[in-house]
Write a protein that holds these residues in place. Sequence first.
Motif, PDB file in Angstrom:
ATOM      1  N   MET A 197      15.975  11.193  -6.551  1.00 32.41           N
ATOM      2  CA  MET A 197      15.079  11.322  -5.432  1.00 32.41           C
ATOM      3  C   MET A 197      13.885  10.377  -5.560  1.00 32.41           C
ATOM      4  O   MET A 197      13.280  10.026  -4.571  1.00 32.41           O
ATOM      5  CB  MET A 197      14.625  12.772  -5.344  1.00 32.41           C
ATOM      6  CG  MET A 197      14.028  13.135  -4.041  1.00 32.41           C
ATOM      7  SD  MET A 197      15.304  13.261  -2.813  1.00 32.41           S
ATOM      8  CE  MET A 197      14.354  13.623  -1.400  1.00 32.41           C
ATOM      9  N   SER A 198      13.539   9.969  -6.767  1.00 29.82           N
ATOM     10  CA  SER A 198      12.372   9.111  -6.936  1.00 29.82           C
ATOM     11  C   SER A 198      12.608   7.722  -6.353  1.00 29.82           C
ATOM     12  O   SER A 198      11.693   7.112  -5.816  1.00 29.82           O
ATOM     13  CB  SER A 198      12.010   9.005  -8.409  1.00 29.82           C
ATOM     14  OG  SER A 198      13.034   8.333  -9.112  1.00 29.82           O
ATOM     15  N   PHE A 199      13.841   7.214  -6.447  1.00 25.63           N
ATOM     16  CA  PHE A 199      14.144   5.898  -5.903  1.00 25.63           C
ATOM     17  C   PHE A 199      13.936   5.879  -4.392  1.00 25.63           C
ATOM     18  O   PHE A 199      13.430   4.909  -3.834  1.00 25.63           O
ATOM     19  CB  PHE A 199      15.583   5.507  -6.252  1.00 25.63           C
ATOM     20  CG  PHE A 199      15.985   4.159  -5.721  1.00 25.63           C
ATOM     21  CD1 PHE A 199      15.455   3.008  -6.277  1.00 25.63           C
ATOM     22  CD2 PHE A 199      16.861   4.056  -4.660  1.00 25.63           C
ATOM     23  CE1 PHE A 199      15.815   1.760  -5.789  1.00 25.63           C
ATOM     24  CE2 PHE A 199      17.219   2.817  -4.158  1.00 25.63           C
ATOM     25  CZ  PHE A 199      16.700   1.670  -4.735  1.00 25.63           C
ATOM     26  N   PHE A 200      14.293   6.965  -3.739  1.00 23.04           N
ATOM     27  CA  PHE A 200      14.131   7.079  -2.291  1.00 23.04           C
ATOM     28  C   PHE A 200      12.658   6.964  -1.890  1.00 23.04           C
ATOM     29  O   PHE A 200      12.322   6.237  -0.964  1.00 23.04           O
ATOM     30  CB  PHE A 200      14.719   8.403  -1.810  1.00 23.04           C
ATOM     31  CG  PHE A 200      14.553   8.644  -0.344  1.00 23.04           C
ATOM     32  CD1 PHE A 200      15.306   7.935   0.579  1.00 23.04           C
ATOM     33  CD2 PHE A 200      13.644   9.574   0.124  1.00 23.04           C
ATOM     34  CE1 PHE A 200      15.160   8.146   1.932  1.00 23.04           C
ATOM     35  CE2 PHE A 200      13.487   9.792   1.474  1.00 23.04           C
ATOM     36  CZ  PHE A 200      14.250   9.080   2.382  1.00 23.04           C
ATOM     37  N   HIS A 201      11.779   7.654  -2.606  1.00 19.32           N
ATOM     38  CA  HIS A 201      10.352   7.598  -2.287  1.00 19.32           C
ATOM     39  C   HIS A 201       9.784   6.195  -2.509  1.00 19.32           C
ATOM     40  O   HIS A 201       8.987   5.707  -1.694  1.00 19.32           O
ATOM     41  CB  HIS A 201       9.573   8.597  -3.139  1.00 19.32           C
ATOM     42  CG  HIS A 201       9.828  10.012  -2.752  1.00 19.32           C
ATOM     43  ND1 HIS A 201      10.337  10.914  -3.624  1.00 19.32           N
ATOM     44  CD2 HIS A 201       9.647  10.660  -1.581  1.00 19.32           C
ATOM     45  CE1 HIS A 201      10.472  12.073  -3.006  1.00 19.32           C
ATOM     46  NE2 HIS A 201      10.054  11.945  -1.757  1.00 19.32           N
ATOM     47  N   ILE A 202      10.179   5.558  -3.576  1.00 11.57           N
ATOM     48  CA  ILE A 202       9.692   4.215  -3.884  1.00 11.57           C
ATOM     49  C   ILE A 202      10.106   3.237  -2.782  1.00 11.57           C
ATOM     50  O   ILE A 202       9.305   2.419  -2.326  1.00 11.57           O
ATOM     51  CB  ILE A 202      10.230   3.742  -5.260  1.00 11.57           C
ATOM     52  CG1 ILE A 202       9.750   4.658  -6.381  1.00 11.57           C
ATOM     53  CG2 ILE A 202       9.856   2.302  -5.532  1.00 11.57           C
ATOM     54  CD1 ILE A 202       8.277   4.609  -6.629  1.00 11.57           C
ATOM     55  N   VAL A 203      11.356   3.330  -2.329  1.00 13.77           N
ATOM     56  CA  VAL A 203      11.859   2.420  -1.299  1.00 13.77           C
ATOM     57  C   VAL A 203      11.204   2.700   0.054  1.00 13.77           C
ATOM     58  O   VAL A 203      10.833   1.766   0.774  1.00 13.77           O
ATOM     59  CB  VAL A 203      13.395   2.515  -1.200  1.00 13.77           C
ATOM     60  CG1 VAL A 203      13.925   1.747  -0.013  1.00 13.77           C
ATOM     61  CG2 VAL A 203      14.028   2.014  -2.481  1.00 13.77           C
ATOM     62  N   VAL A 204      11.035   3.975   0.394  1.00 16.41           N
ATOM     63  CA  VAL A 204      10.420   4.315   1.680  1.00 16.41           C
ATOM     64  C   VAL A 204       8.977   3.829   1.734  1.00 16.41           C
ATOM     65  O   VAL A 204       8.552   3.222   2.729  1.00 16.41           O
ATOM     66  CB  VAL A 204      10.502   5.841   1.936  1.00 16.41           C
ATOM     67  CG1 VAL A 204       9.628   6.246   3.095  1.00 16.41           C
ATOM     68  CG2 VAL A 204      11.929   6.256   2.175  1.00 16.41           C
ATOM     69  N   VAL A 205       8.219   4.060   0.675  1.00 14.66           N
ATOM     70  CA  VAL A 205       6.826   3.610   0.657  1.00 14.66           C
ATOM     71  C   VAL A 205       6.767   2.080   0.651  1.00 14.66           C
ATOM     72  O   VAL A 205       5.892   1.489   1.297  1.00 14.66           O
ATOM     73  CB  VAL A 205       6.065   4.234  -0.532  1.00 14.66           C
ATOM     74  CG1 VAL A 205       4.677   3.653  -0.640  1.00 14.66           C
ATOM     75  CG2 VAL A 205       6.011   5.740  -0.385  1.00 14.66           C
ATOM     76  N   ALA A 206       7.692   1.426  -0.041  1.00 15.09           N
ATOM     77  CA  ALA A 206       7.726  -0.041  -0.030  1.00 15.09           C
ATOM     78  C   ALA A 206       7.998  -0.566   1.378  1.00 15.09           C
ATOM     79  O   ALA A 206       7.395  -1.559   1.803  1.00 15.09           O
ATOM     80  CB  ALA A 206       8.783  -0.549  -0.993  1.00 15.09           C
ATOM     81  N   ALA A 207       8.882   0.092   2.116  1.00 15.84           N
ATOM     82  CA  ALA A 207       9.167  -0.318   3.493  1.00 15.84           C
ATOM     83  C   ALA A 207       7.941  -0.126   4.388  1.00 15.84           C
ATOM     84  O   ALA A 207       7.641  -0.977   5.240  1.00 15.84           O
ATOM     85  CB  ALA A 207      10.355   0.463   4.036  1.00 15.84           C
ATOM     86  N   ILE A 208       7.222   0.977   4.179  1.00 18.05           N
ATOM     87  CA  ILE A 208       6.012   1.234   4.962  1.00 18.05           C
ATOM     88  C   ILE A 208       4.948   0.178   4.662  1.00 18.05           C
ATOM     89  O   ILE A 208       4.312  -0.358   5.577  1.00 18.05           O
ATOM     90  CB  ILE A 208       5.493   2.655   4.696  1.00 18.05           C
ATOM     91  CG1 ILE A 208       6.466   3.688   5.261  1.00 18.05           C
ATOM     92  CG2 ILE A 208       4.102   2.853   5.277  1.00 18.05           C
ATOM     93  CD1 ILE A 208       6.176   5.106   4.830  1.00 18.05           C
ATOM     94  N   VAL A 209       4.771  -0.134   3.387  1.00 14.20           N
ATOM     95  CA  VAL A 209       3.782  -1.150   2.999  1.00 14.20           C
ATOM     96  C   VAL A 209       4.189  -2.518   3.536  1.00 14.20           C
ATOM     97  O   VAL A 209       3.336  -3.285   4.009  1.00 14.20           O
ATOM     98  CB  VAL A 209       3.607  -1.167   1.463  1.00 14.20           C
ATOM     99  CG1 VAL A 209       2.808  -2.374   1.018  1.00 14.20           C
ATOM    100  CG2 VAL A 209       2.955   0.108   0.995  1.00 14.20           C
ATOM    101  N   ALA A 210       5.484  -2.832   3.516  1.00 13.09           N
ATOM    102  CA  ALA A 210       5.944  -4.110   4.064  1.00 13.09           C
ATOM    103  C   ALA A 210       5.699  -4.175   5.570  1.00 13.09           C
ATOM    104  O   ALA A 210       5.307  -5.227   6.094  1.00 13.09           O
ATOM    105  CB  ALA A 210       7.424  -4.308   3.756  1.00 13.09           C
TER     106      ALA A 210
END
Length: 71
Positions: free
Chosen positions: A1-14
């Motif tokens: 589940m941690s990978f999902f949060h990292i990717v979602v926040v990275a997409a938001i920041v991008a």
Amino acid sequence: MSFFHIVVVAAIVAAIGAVGWFVMPKGKNQTLLRTAVLLTLTCCYLMWAITYLAQLHPLIKPRRSDLRAEY
């Protein structure tokens, strides 16, 4: 589940970085302002991601100090 949060926040920041790139006002300091915005977003994201992952997977297992030695 941690990978999902990292990717979602990275997409938001991008996405925020892309919006910041295109709405930056024209002028002689446009390059400087774009660089400052993108560097700020990158540093904030990295700080959040490192802190999040360090708490999720600690290197040292915490020990309770209020237990007796035989336990």
